[in-house]
Each structure stands twice: as structure tokens, then as C-alpha cells.
Design a protein around this motif. Sequence first.
Motif, mmCIF file in Angstrom:
data_model
loop_
_atom_site.group_PDB
_atom_site.id
_atom_site.type_symbol
_atom_site.label_atom_id
_atom_site.label_comp_id
_atom_site.label_asym_id
_atom_site.label_seq_id
_atom_site.Cartn_x
_atom_site.Cartn_y
_atom_site.Cartn_z
ATOM 1 N N SER A 36 0.777 -1.230 0.081
ATOM 2 C CA SER A 36 -0.072 -0.123 -0.076
ATOM 3 C C SER A 36 0.939 1.336 -0.120
ATOM 4 C CB SER A 36 -0.790 -0.134 1.398
ATOM 5 O OG SER A 36 -0.343 0.201 2.353
ATOM 6 N N LYS A 37 0.391 2.265 -0.735
ATOM 7 C CA LYS A 37 1.241 3.604 -0.690
ATOM 8 C C LYS A 37 -0.203 4.607 -0.550
ATOM 9 C CE LYS A 37 5.262 2.495 -3.735
ATOM 10 N NZ LYS A 37 5.736 2.891 -4.915
ATOM 11 N N LYS A 38 0.206 5.808 -0.156
ATOM 12 C CA LYS A 38 -0.624 6.719 0.025
ATOM 13 C C LYS A 38 -1.389 7.055 -1.620
ATOM 14 C CE LYS A 38 -2.751 10.645 1.589
ATOM 15 N NZ LYS A 38 -3.818 10.348 2.759
ATOM 16 N N LYS A 39 -2.575 6.821 -1.512
ATOM 17 C CA LYS A 39 -3.377 7.242 -2.902
ATOM 18 C C LYS A 39 -3.984 8.391 -2.551
ATOM 19 C CE LYS A 39 -1.835 3.569 -5.132
ATOM 20 N NZ LYS A 39 -1.087 3.630 -6.274
ATOM 21 N N GLN A 40 -4.097 9.336 -3.575
ATOM 22 C CA GLN A 40 -4.784 10.526 -3.651
ATOM 23 C C GLN A 40 -6.257 9.996 -3.689
ATOM 24 O OE1 GLN A 40 -3.699 12.951 -2.366
ATOM 25 N NE2 GLN A 40 -1.545 12.314 -2.698
ATOM 26 N N PRO A 41 -7.323 10.619 -3.179
ATOM 27 C CA PRO A 41 -8.762 10.161 -3.257
ATOM 28 C C PRO A 41 -9.132 10.545 -4.587
ATOM 29 C CG PRO A 41 -8.509 12.151 -2.089
ATOM 30 C CD PRO A 41 -7.143 11.707 -2.126
ATOM 31 N N THR A 42 -10.065 9.871 -5.310
ATOM 32 C CA THR A 42 -10.904 10.253 -6.578
ATOM 33 C C THR A 42 -11.581 11.310 -6.355
ATOM 34 O OG1 THR A 42 -10.781 7.954 -7.325
ATOM 35 C CG2 THR A 42 -12.382 9.272 -8.277
ATOM 36 N N ILE A 43 -11.557 12.288 -7.124
ATOM 37 C CA ILE A 43 -12.260 13.641 -7.104
ATOM 38 C C ILE A 43 -13.442 13.790 -8.367
ATOM 39 C CG2 ILE A 43 -10.532 14.842 -5.534
ATOM 40 C CD1 ILE A 43 -9.911 16.159 -8.184
ATOM 41 N N ASP A 44 -14.275 14.359 -7.965
ATOM 42 C CA ASP A 44 -15.268 14.701 -9.038
ATOM 43 C C ASP A 44 -14.985 16.094 -9.793
ATOM 44 O OD1 ASP A 44 -17.536 15.016 -10.744
ATOM 45 O OD2 ASP A 44 -19.202 15.239 -8.951
ATOM 46 N N VAL A 45 -14.614 16.100 -10.733
ATOM 47 C CA VAL A 45 -14.320 17.511 -11.760
ATOM 48 C C VAL A 45 -15.206 17.774 -12.645
ATOM 49 C CG1 VAL A 45 -11.851 17.141 -11.165
ATOM 50 C CG2 VAL A 45 -12.826 16.073 -13.189
ATOM 51 N N SER A 46 -16.395 17.015 -12.435
ATOM 52 C CA SER A 46 -17.565 17.180 -13.483
ATOM 53 C C SER A 46 -18.024 18.806 -13.684
ATOM 54 C CB SER A 46 -18.771 16.311 -13.279
ATOM 55 O OG SER A 46 -19.181 16.371 -12.005
ATOM 56 N N LYS A 47 -17.833 19.403 -12.204
ATOM 57 C CA LYS A 47 -18.467 20.681 -12.201
ATOM 58 C C LYS A 47 -17.349 21.650 -12.452
ATOM 59 C CE LYS A 47 -22.306 19.346 -9.261
ATOM 60 N NZ LYS A 47 -23.108 19.651 -8.013
ATOM 61 N N THR A 48 -16.441 21.272 -12.636
ATOM 62 C CA THR A 48 -15.128 22.240 -12.852
ATOM 63 C C THR A 48 -15.179 22.488 -14.348
ATOM 64 O OG1 THR A 48 -13.864 21.276 -11.136
ATOM 65 C CG2 THR A 48 -12.513 22.496 -12.682
ATOM 66 N N THR A 49 -15.076 23.880 -14.802
ATOM 67 C CA THR A 49 -14.854 23.978 -16.039
ATOM 68 C C THR A 49 -13.691 24.736 -16.447
ATOM 69 O OG1 THR A 49 -15.871 26.532 -15.584
ATOM 70 C CG2 THR A 49 -17.382 24.766 -15.890
ATOM 71 N N VAL A 50 -13.420 24.126 -17.501
ATOM 72 C CA VAL A 50 -12.161 24.815 -18.362
ATOM 73 C C VAL A 50 -12.497 25.380 -19.735
ATOM 74 C CG1 VAL A 50 -10.472 23.522 -16.974
ATOM 75 C CG2 VAL A 50 -11.397 22.341 -19.068
ATOM 76 N N ASP A 51 -11.705 26.256 -20.172
ATOM 77 C CA ASP A 51 -11.968 26.651 -21.572
ATOM 78 C C ASP A 51 -10.697 26.819 -22.247
ATOM 79 O OD1 ASP A 51 -13.164 28.109 -23.819
ATOM 80 O OD2 ASP A 51 -13.111 29.938 -23.077
ATOM 81 N N PHE A 52 -10.527 26.130 -23.628
ATOM 82 C CA PHE A 52 -9.051 26.204 -24.204
ATOM 83 C C PHE A 52 -9.583 25.700 -25.678
ATOM 84 C CE2 PHE A 52 -9.420 21.770 -22.949
ATOM 85 C CZ PHE A 52 -8.879 21.168 -23.626
ATOM 86 N N TYR A 53 -8.859 25.851 -26.604
ATOM 87 C CA TYR A 53 -9.229 25.357 -27.913
ATOM 88 C C TYR A 53 -7.889 24.590 -28.481
ATOM 89 C CZ TYR A 53 -6.003 29.341 -29.702
ATOM 90 O OH TYR A 53 -5.071 30.182 -29.834
ATOM 91 N N VAL A 54 -8.308 23.561 -29.427
ATOM 92 C CA VAL A 54 -7.096 22.862 -30.013
ATOM 93 C C VAL A 54 -7.061 23.383 -31.409
ATOM 94 C CG1 VAL A 54 -6.314 20.508 -30.455
ATOM 95 C CG2 VAL A 54 -7.346 20.971 -28.293
ATOM 96 N N LYS A 55 -5.994 23.615 -31.939
ATOM 97 C CA LYS A 55 -5.511 24.020 -33.368
ATOM 98 C C LYS A 55 -4.767 23.053 -34.016
ATOM 99 C CE LYS A 55 -6.433 29.092 -33.144
ATOM 100 N NZ LYS A 55 -5.882 30.377 -33.454
ATOM 101 N N ARG A 56 -4.922 22.577 -35.127
ATOM 102 C CA ARG A 56 -4.045 21.386 -35.730
ATOM 103 C C ARG A 56 -3.140 22.107 -36.735
ATOM 104 N NH1 ARG A 56 -5.733 16.219 -35.097
ATOM 105 N NH2 ARG A 56 -3.838 15.611 -36.181
ATOM 106 N N PHE A 57 -2.087 22.831 -36.497
ATOM 107 C CA PHE A 57 -1.022 23.415 -37.339
ATOM 108 C C PHE A 57 -0.493 22.580 -38.371
ATOM 109 C CE2 PHE A 57 3.220 24.385 -38.559
ATOM 110 C CZ PHE A 57 3.125 25.688 -39.083
ATOM 111 N N GLU A 58 -0.264 21.185 -37.983
ATOM 112 C CA GLU A 58 0.373 20.369 -39.029
ATOM 113 C C GLU A 58 -0.510 20.112 -40.182
ATOM 114 O OE1 GLU A 58 -1.767 17.494 -36.697
ATOM 115 O OE2 GLU A 58 -0.748 19.278 -36.134
ATOM 116 N N VAL A 59 -1.906 20.022 -39.884
ATOM 117 C CA VAL A 59 -3.124 19.868 -40.845
ATOM 118 C C VAL A 59 -3.038 21.238 -41.829
ATOM 119 C CG1 VAL A 59 -5.396 19.175 -41.063
ATOM 120 C CG2 VAL A 59 -4.140 18.232 -39.236
ATOM 121 N N ASP A 60 -3.161 22.288 -41.063
ATOM 122 C CA ASP A 60 -3.435 23.316 -41.956
ATOM 123 C C ASP A 60 -2.305 23.847 -42.875
ATOM 124 O OD1 ASP A 60 -5.804 23.638 -40.811
ATOM 125 O OD2 ASP A 60 -4.954 25.105 -39.210
#
Length: 319
Positions: free
Chosen positions: A18-42
Motif C-alpha cells: 500500500s502507498k498513499k493514494k490520492q482520493p478520486t475527485i469529482d471534476v464534472s463541475k469544474t469548467t475549463v476553456d481552451f481550444y485545440v488547433k492542428r497546425f500540421e494539418v493546416d
Amino acid sequence: MRFAGIIFVVLMIFFSCSKKKQPTIDVSKTTVDFYVKRFEVDFYNANHENLPKVKVKYPYLFPTAFTDSISFAKIEDPQEQELFAEVQKVFKDFSEIDNQLTSLFKHIKYYNPTFQPPNVVTLQTNLDYESKVIYVDSLLLISLDVYLGKNHKFYSDFPKYIKENNTKEHLIVDVAEAIIGKKTPFSNNRTFVGKMIHEGKKIALLDWYLPAVSEKEKLGYAQEKLDWAVENEAQIWAYFIEEQLLFSTDTNLNKRFLESAPFSKFYREQDDLSPGKIGVWMGWNIVQSYLKHNEVSLQEFLKLDETTIFDKSKYKPKK
């Protein structure tokens, strides 16, 4: 007696593993805003008509010296187009990585509410495995051509320990490590054990930010190398003590035990069986022992100095 013996064995296995394990957390209500651009495709689909639009979309990737003639020389180069085709085989559908990035950013923001997720730009950099991920606050650049799979033909000349992490699965670990590297407070502790623990703290942060990722993937070890480390933990620790390395400030120890390498350098006959940067793994074990015996939040943990962690870790390797 047989039943009691079985219970005893089960308990021994449980407590030894056994090792110290971080508890599972619920991040469903945490919001993040970012975009993904595919330079190699363009870029590799660009022609004389739409290249100006690509340059407007990615101005930071077109320095003044990068003329249109240079751009089209790259676009029309057969080898670069072959590399682009291989990248698209693996990453044409980017939804899996997008979901991983979203989960990572949510976990980081859950623990660090002021964190602003960077916008993501993918590209190919002609197999530059030393610059796989670049993080500069608001922007994250990911070179997809170094994540095609450890057995890919393009990596035939790469060292084995490098190829081990040229995988799609390791991409999210490299992203997390790039962010952690920028956000982890600088340490003035120059002792070997201080450096071990400082690096171990970064691996521990992966436990918080990437709870579903395996220990093997977080460390970047081949499975047989990780197995060797686990089997020899007590002997490694004894070696560090016997050689009086723990409080040494000899910078040569960095290359021997902390930096990426095919194996760690104990100067013993079976060194090649060990993983590189074994000191990072040992530092992570010390940090895990500290977290097992001390209740602290992530923010409190980040502020802890390495000496405090070591003194209160009660670290004792399994024999």
C-alpha cells in the motif's frame, strides 16, 4: 490456523504494497476553456492560395526569416509529407487526446482555482524528441510526430529508453510534466536527497493530476525496469547510505541517478538492468511515505521544503 495464516498473509501483502493514494475527485463541475488547433494539418495541406490564411492563424510559427519559399519547400518535401501521413494515421481523430487534456486541466484547476488552461497547438517537428511539449503560460505546443508508437520505423535509430515514451499513451504525461515543471516552486536544496525529493514531488503531482495513469507511464520506465527497481529498493537505499551520497552536493550524481539515461550508474556489474533516473523514483517513494503519514492539502504540500518531507517521511524501504 490455516484461516488465520491466510488472513496474515493477505494483511502482509496489503500493508507492504500500500502507498498513499490520492482520493478520486469529482471534476464534472469544474469548467475549463481552451481550444485545440492542428497546425500540421493546416500547414501541410496549404497551397499558394490559402497559405496567407495559415500565417494569420499562426503568426508565432512564422518568423520573418521563414519565407513562403521555405514554407513550400517543406510542404512539398516527400519526407515531410510521409511523416505528416504517419501522424494522421495515429492522430487524425484527436478526440481521445482532447478528452485527456480536458480531464488534466480540470484536475489542475480543481486543486489550483487560479489556473488558466493553455490553448493547444499541435505540430510536427521532424522527430525532435527533446522538445516534445513546450508550455508557455497561455500556449501549449505538442509535437505529434514523436508519439507514433515505440516500435515505429521512424524511431529505429532512437535509444531504447527514449523510444519507450514515444507513444500516444505517454503524450498526456509529457503535457502534465511540462505544466508541473513551470508551476513547481524552485528548490535551493543542493543535496542529493533534496534533489531526489524535489523530483519526487513532481511525480507525486502526477498522482493528483492524472489519477488514472499507471505508475509505469508516469515514470516512463519499461515494465522490466520498474520491476527491477521495486525488487531492489532496499539495496538501492543501502547503496546511497553506504556511499554517503544522501547529503552530497556532487553534481555528477545528477547524471548518474536523476537525469534521463538508459540505466543508472552504480558502477556495478548489473547496472544495465536498472532504469535511468532511479533517484527520481526513490524520491517519489520518500514523498509517498510522507503523504502516507501526514495529512496535507496539495497547496500545503507544494510549500513544504525537502528537508521537512525527508525528516517526517518515516521512509523505510521494503526488504
